[in-house]
Design a protein around this motif. Structure first.
Motif, PDB file in Angstrom:
ATOM      1  N   LYS A 537       1.199  -0.890  -0.317  1.00  0.00           N
ATOM      2  CA  LYS A 537       0.347  -0.132   0.207  1.00  0.00           C
ATOM      3  C   LYS A 537       0.997   0.736  -0.288  1.00  0.00           C
ATOM      4  O   LYS A 537       0.182   2.850  -0.121  1.00  0.00           O
ATOM      5  CB  LYS A 537      -1.300   0.145   1.294  1.00  0.00           C
TER       6      LYS A 537
ATOM      7  N   SER C  22      -5.978  10.438   8.032  1.00  0.00           N
ATOM      8  CA  SER C  22      -6.280  10.200   6.573  1.00  0.00           C
ATOM      9  C   SER C  22      -6.236   8.351   6.929  1.00  0.00           C
ATOM     10  O   SER C  22      -7.707   7.572   6.962  1.00  0.00           O
ATOM     11  CB  SER C  22      -5.943  10.310   5.378  1.00  0.00           C
ATOM     12  N   LYS C  23      -5.081   7.964   8.134  1.00  0.00           N
ATOM     13  CA  LYS C  23      -5.269   6.767   8.209  1.00  0.00           C
ATOM     14  C   LYS C  23      -5.024   6.139   7.101  1.00  0.00           C
ATOM     15  O   LYS C  23      -5.487   4.310   7.588  1.00  0.00           O
ATOM     16  CB  LYS C  23      -5.792   6.515   9.357  1.00  0.00           C
ATOM     17  N   LYS C  24      -4.848   6.313   6.110  1.00  0.00           N
ATOM     18  CA  LYS C  24      -4.896   5.900   4.882  1.00  0.00           C
ATOM     19  C   LYS C  24      -3.559   4.504   5.014  1.00  0.00           C
ATOM     20  O   LYS C  24      -2.698   3.453   5.256  1.00  0.00           O
ATOM     21  CB  LYS C  24      -4.163   6.276   3.714  1.00  0.00           C
ATOM     22  N   TRP C  25      -2.541   5.472   5.343  1.00  0.00           N
ATOM     23  CA  TRP C  25      -1.022   4.463   6.460  1.00  0.00           C
ATOM     24  C   TRP C  25      -0.982   4.965   7.242  1.00  0.00           C
ATOM     25  O   TRP C  25      -0.306   5.664   8.235  1.00  0.00           O
ATOM     26  CB  TRP C  25       0.475   5.498   5.267  1.00  0.00           C
ATOM     27  N   TRP C  26      -1.107   3.620   8.078  1.00  0.00           N
ATOM     28  CA  TRP C  26      -1.367   3.675   9.745  1.00  0.00           C
ATOM     29  C   TRP C  26      -0.031   2.293   9.725  1.00  0.00           C
ATOM     30  O   TRP C  26       0.081   1.415   8.877  1.00  0.00           O
ATOM     31  CB  TRP C  26      -2.951   4.115  10.300  1.00  0.00           C
TER      32      TRP C  26
END
Lengths: 653, 234, 284
Positions: A537, C22-26
């Motif tokens: 991702k 956004s926590k897309k990358w957390w």
């Protein structure tokens, strides 16, 4: 008083001249190559750093390209690096040697040399009103030793890949044999060195048996660092002595420009930390070549072979020695940037610096605390967890003086009349980047949180922002600011703006995404991320970072062009084009060989007297006598009998 | 000169000023006490050699850190299980005596120079130099004794540290010996040419002697420290 | 120009904050007992850091917006600072930072300041270029003697098990790390050659594996699943490929696994490695 003594023989005087009054040399070599003029040496340092920074920059772009398009073949790369990138595809060992060289070149030969060796050398003597450094010959030596260090370092990446070293001299001569022995018989047939700029043993201590990139390249890498240590020590010795001994009349410590304070603090840090790295480097070389066991423990099985030649050493010992140097090194890189930023912010805010004393104390506090926090690089190294706690608390307390500096920069801008010149933009950029990069130290400095964040891209984002690009912004600010004084011409302002905006946006686009990659868990120093699904991702971010990096890197060519073009074609600069207050602006542009044309200035006030109510201009030079006295005699020079008071000042009436 | 007097009184009032903010239309001051001209306005460039004294102190700080690094590595290494301590050659006591005495003789020389007694200065300088060389010879002989016993550099951690610390100390001491040779060479030249020195040059001579002296005494103290470390830290 | 710069700073601040918020990358979901405490500490820290970051950038942007040079050639405020403001700011940051530093020790102390409880599952970790070896004690729950001299990769004796020791007979050495959920696990780690580092993001744990040292660490996995295990300390050419897997099993399955004879043990590991990555039902 010396005039009163009859002098039968002038020899002693001549010697004195040699030390401090060396006349301008005439031959090209003495003037530009082996010059003992601090100004020439400063420019030499800057050019060395300029070369190094572009080498390091190209390396980082190559690394990004490999990470983003791992399978793509680059024919040009293949023909340039036959061993490292066969067929145009980068090998992992080539990637890792780029990592190592990028880090080492940038930290030592850019971040340490340019702000201190370059700007410090040029402007410290002028800003304190001295004619030269205390030991000019030593100054020349420290530059040339640095130069040798760079040559040795760059050669490190070449020896591994070829037999170049053995063909150049008669292989049977004693020297060749010794060199061959020192370099373990030449390269390992691949590329190197591999070890990162931290060079942890046992990887760096075992030699070729530990795999590709561990042969001659690593030996040369350590040698280069040892050479660099010696050069830095000589430089630091010179800076400290000069500052303590050679301030001109009236230049009280607390009247010095903050740049001088920062160079002074940095020199102290260098003086006390580089010996420790030198010691570590010597021990590492001995482990590699003399069969000792400082860092190599017993019972190792490397490449399926039991090593019986070593016993009892500790790899952790190197980490202690390295980071005892390594943490102060971070401040060696950033403190001069802080000094330059304070200086330039005040100048273009047309306001006195906010909290001068607090700035000085904060700088010293940062420097002092910097010696007691090296363990935060080693929380998970196997060191005692209790000492980790102490290091953690000390680390977070460095945030306090750093915050004081930030408050004071903001305070300086408050109620200002900001002139948005190019150096000012970079100085403001420094403040922004310093905050952005420094503040994540509060995350990494906690033992608990380091458990996950250690050695991930979060760390990369953190230190690149704060000690990498913030420091570089400090240098850019200094370069645009002092360029007219150094070369007598202004840099092109439009090109400066075109350089600034993409660079500023670019560095944020590169290094902020690295933080969140680190949250996902991306480990640093990986030649490829394709192996791990949990990193999938992050791939869009990897692409974003690479594109931003390429754009930012190309933007630097604008600076390069502007720099060289302006040296020859820029508009002529006046003595004080920025209407600044400090001593370098009182002398001619560029300064004469002895800086002040034979008469040293006298200083009457602090360095940042802007916006003084009732003063004729919105700035008052350090050399301007008090208003009352100036009123008595319009010509302040005659009044004091001191000579060059207010040289540049006069130029602006 | 009236100027100088006013500036100094004003400098005092400046110190009393409180507050973090500093600057303002300050009264004049003369903070550069060591600055050029040294308080007289003749326009001379009498730095008076102070840079040599300061430089020597700074150099000592750097060398000290260098050895602090090695000795902390020594202590770290000595805490590991495989550390064996060897019996040190007795010759080291002779070395120690030589270098301690050389410090005393140097001090005699330095004081003679202060008095202006140049002949005595040269004599004791030469004696110090001889003692310093004697120290190095004695150290080399001690190495040879160990080698004769089959103790080499990589034999064990203690031997590694022993050769390393004594060797590095020797190299640094060699720097001190070069300093002594330089002082002696200048002193002899001055004597031969029957120079009468200007005051500033005399001050420079003395500063150089002080600088070399500081380094020399430091080398002496450093050796005593290293010797004690090797003897007692186990 | 000041307004452009100020606005740009605010924009950068917003985008930066968005990247985190956004926590897309957390952080990936935590699977250890100390995981939630870690995540809480991280969240609190990042919020404080975020406020300080945004505050400073917004203030800087405001200064640029507001205090550009003017046509009327009026002068700026002639001020050398303000002791009281200075002291106040120093005191506030000192209190916040030191408090944060103290709270930042809790998870650390929990993990490091006491021995593993008795009955912990034991695994020996032996790292080498570029492979992880995990040694399990087998049914007798006793580790066999190892000797570096006996290490022979060609004979698949990666950790140097000494066959003369009866306790070594049932020891299993595989390249996959298996742990029970709900029981403390103690890892005893060493390296054959250079420094490596064991790193599983879901564990919220990382530890250098140092040659010449036996480093003991312990923690308690509480969720089952299969996760990627990476090396996080530069160890040479193929550092980026020094990959393995962590499989957390229910306690009973783990105990059953340890009792299996060698051939079946290997087969069982191979079979377990077929399950998808991540927590069950929460694949990447």
């Amino acid at each position: 008083m010396s005039e009163a003594v009859p002098v039968p023989e002038a020899h002693a005087d001549v010697e004195h001249h040699a030390a401090h009054h060396h006349g301008p040399p005439t031959s090209f070599i003495r003037k530009y190559i082996f010059s003992i003029d601090h100004k020439v040496i400063g420019i030499q340092y800057l050019l060395l750093a300029l070369f190094s920074v572009f080498v390091g920059l190209i390396m980082s772009v190559l690394m990004r390209m490999n990470l983003t398009w791992p399978d793509h073949k680059w024919p040009l790369l293949g023909s340039l690096f036959k061993v490292g990138a066969p067929g145009g595809q980068m090998s992992p060992e080539f990637y890792l040697s780029l990592v190592t060289m990028h880090g080492t070149i940038m930290v030592f030969f850019v971040l340490t040399t340019a702000p201190q060796g370059g700007f410090g050398n040029y402007f410290l003597p002028i800003q304190i009103g001295a004619e030269d450094m205390a030991f000019p010959v030593l100054n020349m030596l420290s530059f040339w030793i640095t130069f040798v260090g760079l040559v040795v370092l760059v050669s490190a990446i070449f020896v591994e890949g070829s037999a170049a070293f053995s063909v150049s001299i008669n292989p049977n001569s004693a020297i060749a044999k010794w060199v061959a022995k020192y370099l373990e018989g030449g390269g390992s047939g691949t590329v190197g060195p591999i070890g990162g700029w931290t060079g942890y043993p046992t990887l760096s201590a075992l030699g070729k048996i530990a795999g590709p990139g561990q042969g001659a390249g690593v030996t040369l890498w350590i040698t280069s660092i040892a050479i660099f240590c010696v050069a830095s020590l000589l430089g630091a010795l010179n800076f400290i002595t000069t500052l303590l001994n050679m301030r001109t009349r009236g230049m009280a410590l607390m009247r010095m420009p903050l740049t001088c304070w920062s160079w002074f603090t940095t020199a102290i840090l260098a003086l006390l930390s580089f010996p420790v790295l030198l010691a570590g480097g010597i021990l590492l070389l001995l482990d590699r070549h003399a069969g000792t066991s400082f860092f190599i423990p017993g019972g190792l099985v490397v490449s399926d072979k039991l090593l019986t030649s070593h016993a009892g050493g500790s790899p952790i010992l190197w980490q202690h020695l390295f980071w005892f140097f390594g943490h102060p090194e971070v401040y060696i890189a950033i403190l001069p940037g802080m000094g330059a930023t304070s200086h330039i912010l005040s100048t273009f805010a047309r306001k006195p610096i906010f909290g001068y004393r607090a700035m000085v104390f904060a700088m010293f506090a940062i420097g002092l605390l910097g010696f007691f926090v090296w363990g935060h690089h080693m929380f998970i190294s196997g060191m005692s967890p209790y000492s980790g706690m102490a290091f953690s608390v000390l680390t977070l307390s460095i945030g306090v003086p750093s915050a004081i500096k930030t408050f004071n920069w903001l305070g300086t801008l408050w109620g200002a009349r900001i002139r948005f010149t190019v150096p000012m933009l970079f100085a403001i950029g420094f403040v922004s980047l310093f905050v952005a990069g420094g503040i994540t130290g509060l995350v990494l400095g906690q033992t608990s949180l380091d458990l996950s964040m250690h050695d991930t891209y979060f760390v990369l984002g953190h230190f690149h922002l704060v000690m990498g690009v913030a420091a570089i912004f400090g240098m850019f600010a200094g370069m645009y600011f002092w360029f007219p004084k150094m070369f007598g011409r202004m840099m092109n302002q439009t090109l400066g703006y075109i350089h600034f905006w993409p660079t500023f946006i670019g560095v944020y686009a590169i290094f902020i995404p690295m933080h969140v990659m680190g949250l996902v868990g991306m480990p640093r120093r990986y030649a490829s991320f394709a192996e791990y699904q949990f990193l999938t991702k992050t791939h869009p971010l990897v692409m974003l970072v690479t594109i931003a990096a390429i754009i930012t890197a190309f933007t630097q060519l604008i600076f390069l062009f502007n720099f060289f073009w302006s040296i020859f074609k820029g508009p002529k600069a006046s003595d004080n084009p920025w209407e600044a207050t400090t001593l370098e602006w009182t002398t001619t542009t560029p300064p004469p060989h002895d800086n002040f044309g034979g008469k040293l200035p006298t200083v009457y006030r602090g360095a940042y007297e802007f916006a003084v109510p009732d003063a004729p201009d919105d700035y008052v030079m350090q050399t301007t006598p008090d208003a009352t006295e100036a009123n008595v005699a319009a010509d302040g020079d005659g009044h004091t009998g001191q000579g060059s008071t207010g040289n540049g000042h006069d130029g602006h009436h | 000169m009236g100027m100088t007097a006013t500036t100094e009184t004003r400098a005092h009032s400046a110190v009393k000023d409180k507050g973090l903010g500093f600057g303002g239309p300050r009264p004049n001051g003369n903070g550069g006490r060591r600055g050029p001209n040294g308080g007289d306005d003749s326009g001379g460039t009498g730095y008076e050699g102070a840079q040599f004294r300061i430089g020597a102190w700074v150099l000592v700080a750097a060398v000290l850190m260098f050895f602090v690094a090695f000795t902390s590595a020594y202590m770290f290494r000595a805490s590991m299980s495989d550390f064996v301590v060897l019996k040190l050659p007795r010759l080291l006591w002779l070395s120690t005596t030589l270098i301690l005495v050389s410090s005393v003789t140097f001090e005699v020389a330095r004081r003679a120079q202060r008095r202006g007694d140049d002949a005595i200065y040269r004599l004791w300088l030469a004696v110090s130099l001889a003692l310093g060389c004697g120290f190095l010879v004695s150290q080399l002989l001690a190495w040879r004794q160990l080698v004769a016993q089959g103790v080499y550099f990589p034999t064990n951690p203690f031997s590694s540290f022993f050769y390393l610390l004594t060797g590095l100390h020797g190299i640094h001491l060699l720097g001190g010996i070069l300093g002594l040779v330089y002082l002696l060479w200048r002193a002899l030249r001055d004597a031969r040419e029957l120079r009468e020195l200007r005051e500033s040059a005399t001050k420079k001579r003395r500063a150089l002697t002080d600088a070399v002296g500081l380094y020399w005494h430091f080398m002496d103290g450093l050796w005593v420290y290293l010797f004690a470390l090797l003897l007692f830290w186990r | 120009m000041g307004r452009v710069f100020g606005a740009l700073l605010w924009l950068i601040t917003i985008l930066t904050v968005w990247m985190f918020v956004s926590k897309k990358w957390w952080l990936p979901p935590a699977i250890t007992e100390h995981g939630p405490a870690y995540d809480r500490q991280f969240l609190v820290t990042i919020i404080i850091v975020g406020i300080a970051f945004a505050g400073a950038q917004i203030a800087l942007g405001y200064m640029l917006w507001r205090y550009g040079a003017r046509r009327d050639s009026s002068r700026g405020i002639y001020s050398h600072g303000n002791n009281r403001v200075e002291m106040l700011c120093t005191a506030v940051t000192a209190v916040v930072f030191i408090t944060m530093a103290l709270f930042g020790q809790r998870v650390w102390a929990q993990l490091h300041f006491h021995e593993a409880p008795p009955g912990s599952a034991q695994v020996h970790v032996v790292a080498q270029q570029f492979q992880w070896n995990f040694q399990y004690p087998g049914a007798d729950n006793i580790f066999g003697r190892t000797d570096p001299a006996k290490i022979k990769d060609a004979e698949l004796n990666f950790v140097g098990l000494d066959d003369a020791d009866p306790a070594a007979k049932d020891d299993q050495v595989v390249t996959t790390l298996v742990m029970p959920a709900g029981r403390d696990v103690e890892l005893t780690m060493t390296s054959k050659d250079v420094t490596h580092d064991i790193w599983v993001p879901e564990l919220r744990f990382k530890q250098d594996v140092v040659p010449g040292m036996n480093i003991k660490v312990h923690f308690k996995p509480v969720k089952t699943g299969r996760f990627e295990l990476a090396c996080a300390e530069l160890c040479g050419q193929l550092h980026y490929k020094m990959k393995s897997y962590l499989i957390v099993l229910p306690e009973a399955d783990y105990d059953a696994l340890l009792r299996l004879p060698q051939a079946q043990f290997q087969a069982r590991i191979t079979e377990l490695n077929k399950q998808p990555l991540g927590l069950p039902g929460e694949q990447y």
